[in-house]
Design a protein around this motif. Structure first.
Motif, PDB file in Angstrom:
ATOM      1  N   UNK A   1       0.381  17.655 -12.111  1.00  0.00           N
ATOM      2  CA  UNK A   1       0.391  19.089 -11.811  1.00  0.00           C
ATOM      3  C   UNK A   1       1.482  19.816 -12.598  1.00  0.00           C
ATOM      4  N   UNK A   2       2.659  19.199 -12.670  1.00  0.00           N
ATOM      5  CA  UNK A   2       3.743  19.826 -13.421  1.00  0.00           C
ATOM      6  C   UNK A   2       3.384  19.961 -14.897  1.00  0.00           C
ATOM      7  N   UNK A   3       2.779  18.910 -15.437  1.00  0.00           N
ATOM      8  CA  UNK A   3       2.395  18.971 -16.848  1.00  0.00           C
ATOM      9  C   UNK A   3       1.340  20.048 -17.083  1.00  0.00           C
ATOM     10  N   UNK A   4       0.394  20.179 -16.132  1.00  0.00           N
ATOM     11  CA  UNK A   4      -0.616  21.221 -16.276  1.00  0.00           C
ATOM     12  C   UNK A   4       0.015  22.613 -16.232  1.00  0.00           C
ATOM     13  N   UNK A   5       0.975  22.783 -15.311  1.00  0.00           N
ATOM     14  CA  UNK A   5       1.649  24.075 -15.237  1.00  0.00           C
ATOM     15  C   UNK A   5       2.421  24.383 -16.519  1.00  0.00           C
TER      16      UNK A   5
ATOM     17  N   UNK B   1       0.823  -1.204   0.000  1.00  0.00           N
ATOM     18  CA  UNK B   1       0.000   0.000   0.000  1.00  0.00           C
ATOM     19  C   UNK B   1       0.860   1.259   0.000  1.00  0.00           C
ATOM     20  N   UNK B   2       1.993   1.206   0.698  1.00  0.00           N
ATOM     21  CA  UNK B   2       2.883   2.371   0.721  1.00  0.00           C
ATOM     22  C   UNK B   2       3.437   2.654  -0.677  1.00  0.00           C
ATOM     23  N   UNK B   3       3.840   1.581  -1.393  1.00  0.00           N
ATOM     24  CA  UNK B   3       4.363   1.775  -2.746  1.00  0.00           C
ATOM     25  C   UNK B   3       3.281   2.311  -3.679  1.00  0.00           C
ATOM     26  N   UNK B   4       2.058   1.779  -3.542  1.00  0.00           N
ATOM     27  CA  UNK B   4       0.966   2.263  -4.377  1.00  0.00           C
ATOM     28  C   UNK B   4       0.663   3.730  -4.091  1.00  0.00           C
ATOM     29  N   UNK B   5       0.682   4.103  -2.795  1.00  0.00           N
ATOM     30  CA  UNK B   5       0.431   5.502  -2.439  1.00  0.00           C
ATOM     31  C   UNK B   5       1.529   6.404  -2.979  1.00  0.00           C
ATOM     32  N   UNK B   6       2.789   5.925  -2.900  1.00  0.00           N
ATOM     33  CA  UNK B   6       3.898   6.703  -3.427  1.00  0.00           C
ATOM     34  C   UNK B   6       3.774   6.902  -4.937  1.00  0.00           C
ATOM     35  N   UNK B   7       3.394   5.824  -5.637  1.00  0.00           N
ATOM     36  CA  UNK B   7       3.235   5.911  -7.092  1.00  0.00           C
ATOM     37  C   UNK B   7       2.108   6.869  -7.453  1.00  0.00           C
ATOM     38  N   UNK B   8       0.983   6.797  -6.712  1.00  0.00           N
ATOM     39  CA  UNK B   8      -0.142   7.695  -6.989  1.00  0.00           C
ATOM     40  C   UNK B   8       0.246   9.150  -6.762  1.00  0.00           C
ATOM     41  N   UNK B   9       0.984   9.417  -5.646  1.00  0.00           N
ATOM     42  CA  UNK B   9       1.416  10.786  -5.371  1.00  0.00           C
ATOM     43  C   UNK B   9       2.367  11.288  -6.444  1.00  0.00           C
ATOM     44  N   UNK B  10       3.261  10.384  -6.920  1.00  0.00           N
ATOM     45  CA  UNK B  10       4.190  10.770  -7.967  1.00  0.00           C
ATOM     46  C   UNK B  10       3.432  11.116  -9.257  1.00  0.00           C
ATOM     47  N   UNK B  11       2.402  10.329  -9.568  1.00  0.00           N
ATOM     48  CA  UNK B  11       1.614  10.604 -10.767  1.00  0.00           C
ATOM     49  C   UNK B  11       0.873  11.934 -10.642  1.00  0.00           C
ATOM     50  N   UNK B  12       0.310  12.198  -9.446  1.00  0.00           N
ATOM     51  CA  UNK B  12      -0.375  13.479  -9.259  1.00  0.00           C
ATOM     52  C   UNK B  12       0.585  14.657  -9.416  1.00  0.00           C
TER      53      UNK B  12
END
Length: 730
Positions: free
Chosen positions: A303-307, A288-299
């Motif tokens: 955000x960077x791509x939107x900027x 679950x920690x790895x999945x949460x880390x991957x999700x946060x990295x994708x978010x």
């Protein structure tokens, strides 16, 4: 689950065992006849006094072993042990003709070694099989090989199917063979019909068709490849032959079978499922920690791509505004200066414009682009805190300096953009009010008369679906060059080719093509190009989805099964039964082959070879042709003992099918009996072995002395051979 779905897994490949040579001591110096059944797929050999033949695949491969770099000669099942040798396989037979005598020599070497023969020459008379109506040069070359290479004392040839008939009809106690019958031999590359009267094969009345087990195997493989063009595993000929032997069968009434299999339930009940090997994809399980880390990295990446995208849009918008301001200043200069001064300075060419019209077109395009961007910003409800002010617009140009004039022009552009956004907002608000009013009227109508409202929407849905069907029907008709739609398309193309909007002289000189200048041209383009997208089609789909969504929400009688997506996704039940569909992620299901109609279609080709593309009469037709050459009395003797032999004769329902085929062409009172060989694979060798023990065997073979005097074309006439003359053929 496998038993429920009637799934059969392919048998694993077995590693061939090493055979041990027999002892030659009991046959040394005795001249025991040697029996060789030289089949297309198997070589069966042994002494006539043996209990049964030794058997081996009749194939040879010359192969260079990579580790030792030494040439190897592999025969029979030994080829399967070396993967690289499979591509070098050769057999003595090419179809139904013996042509490769090097492979035949290798096969005979293997047979003699396995029998333990260690003498310089073969001191045993040989009885060997040959095909019905074999070419004379094949017999001559085989005789040369046997007499010159192996120095056999005598050599006799026989037809394998006749010897199988001999073995199954041999009287007890042994008396001169005098049985009657009609021999139907199912071979590897052909099927033959041989009449036998008074114990003699009438080869002049025999018939043969070019369809056998190998053609049936190839036909089944082609049907599978056509049915599964993207099958993930390579289907080999050996696997297809195994399917033919284990799942295919004859049909007593093939047209009736096709009518029965039109029912999807009957087709499902008749199918056999082959499960090929497959490998499940490995999926790494994450915490679950790895999945949460991957999700946060994708978010964060999102955000960077939107900027980055927003910054790029702002830069692009600013660049367009600057370009527009520069072009407007050019146009102002053009209006202020006289035409002569403007032409002398050549300003437009320096800025990259050919003429004034191109400048005006570029300004119009930039204004439209900026208008679209501002309208999009307005659609996003990006409300400004307070209206912007443009103080310099009210100040006369004479009171402003150069920098203030530039700022004034900029404020003029900004004011135009602001006013455009305000107009877009007001238009959007008006559309929203109209939509809300329409929704209120629709709600009132639905509450007042739900049935009438639903009926009206269903009629609208049906009308849109009919338009989509008609569009698809027209697109399909364009693929048929003889259809009216295709002919109209060709007429439109011909009219376009003869278009005289561009003068002929100008067209030859590279004049401009005016196609597309008129909106009607694009309607013609969509008409002649069946792959061209249509805006009407997209609008119809959007409207249809909106109508169906309302019906699903408010009409209880309207379900997802009534939607266009569900109706179009539902394939024919018969087609689904013919080839079930599996999900993309179902690796196991994608590795299955469903055999249904193919199980009978392949076998039916023996009676109708033209259905497989072979221009030949079927088995029933040639049997009728053979029987028509005999009187009713002789015909009755033949059909009283119809004898079927050969490997494919073991397929189910062959005997009932032949009875259903022969009974209508015979008199009602004439008895008909069809008998299958006890062991279709070995009975020919056993019959040859029994015949070799009789005194008659010594009279049918050509001795070495006769060969040396008359050559390899010397033959002798006897009831089990091909030839009907005792003199040499020239």
């Amino acid at each position: 689950m496998a038993e429920q779905l009637n799934i059969t897994r392919l048998p694993p490949l077995t590693v061939p065992s090493l055979s041990v040579a027999a002892s030659y001591d009991q046959h040394r110096g005795k001249g025991t006849p040697l029996i060789i059944d030289n089949g297309s797929t198997h070589l069966r050999f042994g002494f006539c006094t043996s209990n049964g033949p030794r058997s081996q695949s009749n194939a040879v491969a010359k192969y260079k072993e990579r580790r030792t770099n030494k040439p190897l000669l592999l025969f029979g099942d030994g080829i399967e042990a070396e993967g690289g040798a499979k591509s070098q396989v050769k057999t003595p037979w090419e179809g139904d003709v013996l042509l490769n005598f090097d492979a035949l020599e290798n096969a005979l070497d293997y047979a003699f070694i396995q029998l333990g023969i260690d003498t310089p020459s073969i001191e045993h008379p040989v009885l060997m099989t040959e095909r019905l109506c074999s070419p004379l040069h094949s017999r001559s070359l085989t005789s040369e090989l046997m007499f010159e290479q192996y120095c056999v004392p005598s050599l006799a040839f026989c037809v394998d199917s006749v010897m199988s008939f001999y073995y199954n009809n041999l009287p007890s106690p042994p008396v001169p063979f005098s049985s009657d019958g009609l021999v139907v031999s199912f071979n590897t590359a052909s099927t033959s019909v041989i009449p036998v009267l008074n114990g003699k094969g009438l080869m002049s009345h025999a018939k043969r068709i070019p369809w056998g087990a190998s053609q049936a195997t190839d036909y089944l493989l082609k049907l599978i490849q056509l049915k599964y063009p993207t099958f993930p595993t390579r289907v080999t000929t050996m696997q297809t032959n195994w399917m033919l032997q284990n799942f295919c069968e004859f049909s007593i009434d093939y047209p009736g079978l096709l009518r029965r299999l039109k029912d999807p339930l009957s087709m499902r009940a008749s199918e056999r499922i082959l499960q090929f090997p497959f490998t499940l994809p490995t999926i790494e399980e994450k915490t679950e920690e790895e999945l949460a880390r991957i999700a946060e990295r994708k978010r964060e990446q999102g955000r960077k791509l939107q900027e980055i995208a927003a910054k790029a849009r702002q830069e692009k918008l600013a660049q367009k505004e600057n370009d527009l301001q520069h072009m407007l200043s050019l146009r102002e200069r053009r209006d202020e200066e006289s035409k002569k001064e403007w032409a002398v300075r050549n300003t437009l060419q320096e800025e990259g414009f050919d003429d004034d019209a191109e400048l005006d077109s570029a300004i119009k395009k930039l204004e439209n682009d900026l208008k679209k961007v501002r309208k999009k910003d307005a659609d996003g409800d990006e409300l400004e805190d307070e209206p912007p002010s443009f103080p310099l617009l009210d100040v006369p140009d004479a009171d402003l300096e150069e920098d203030q004039l530039k700022e004034k022009r900029k404020q003029r552009l900004m004011k135009a953009g602001y006013e455009a956004r305000e107009r877009a907002k007001r238009e959007k608000e008006r559309e929203r009010e109209e939509r809300e009013a329409e929704e209120r009227r629709e709600v009132e109508e639905r509450e007042r008369d739900l049935a009438g409202w639903a009926s009206k929407l269903k009629k609208e849905q049906e009308a849109i679906m009919n338009k989509i069907k008609e569009r698809n029907r027209r697109r399909a008709a364009l693929n048929d060059r003889k259809s009216a739609a295709a002919q109209a398309r060709m007429k439109s193309i011909a009219n376009l080719a003869a278009d005289d909007r561009v003068p002929k002289k100008r067209r030859k000189g590279g004049g401009e093509d005016l196609f597309g200048a008129d909106d009607a041209d694009w309607a013609i383009y969509r008409k002649i190009n069946n792959a061209a997208p249509s805006s009407d089609e997209e609008e119809d789909m959007v409207t249809l989805q909106a109508v169906e969504q309302k019906l699903l929400q408010h009409d209880p009688s309207f379900t997802h099964e009534h939607t266009h997506a569900s109706l179009s996704a539902q394939r024919s039940a018969l087609l689904t039964a013919f080839r079930p569909q599996y999900d993309d992620g179902d690796v196991e299901g994608k590795s299955r082959i469903h055999l249904n109609i193919e199980r009978w279609r392949v076998c039916e080709a023996w009676f109708s070879p033209n259905m497989a593309g072979v221009d030949s009469a079927g088995l029933g037709e040639i049997m009728q042709n053979v029987l028509s050459r005999f009187s009713d009395q002789e015909k009755g003797r033949l059909v009283k003992n119809v004898f079927v032999t050969g490997g494919p004769s073991q397929l189910p329902e062959l005997v009932p099918r032949m009875q259903a085929m022969l009974r209508p062409i015979l008199p009602p009172e004439m008895p008909l009996e069809i008998v299958r060989a006890a062991d279709p694979m070995s009975d020919a060798w056993k019959g040859m072995a029994d015949f070799a023990k009789t005194d008659e065997f010594t009279k049918v073979g050509v001795t070495k002395e006769e060969y040396e005097e008359w050559g390899g074309e010397r033959i002798k006439r006897w009831w089990g051979g091909n030839w009907n003359s005792s003199i040499p053929l020239e």
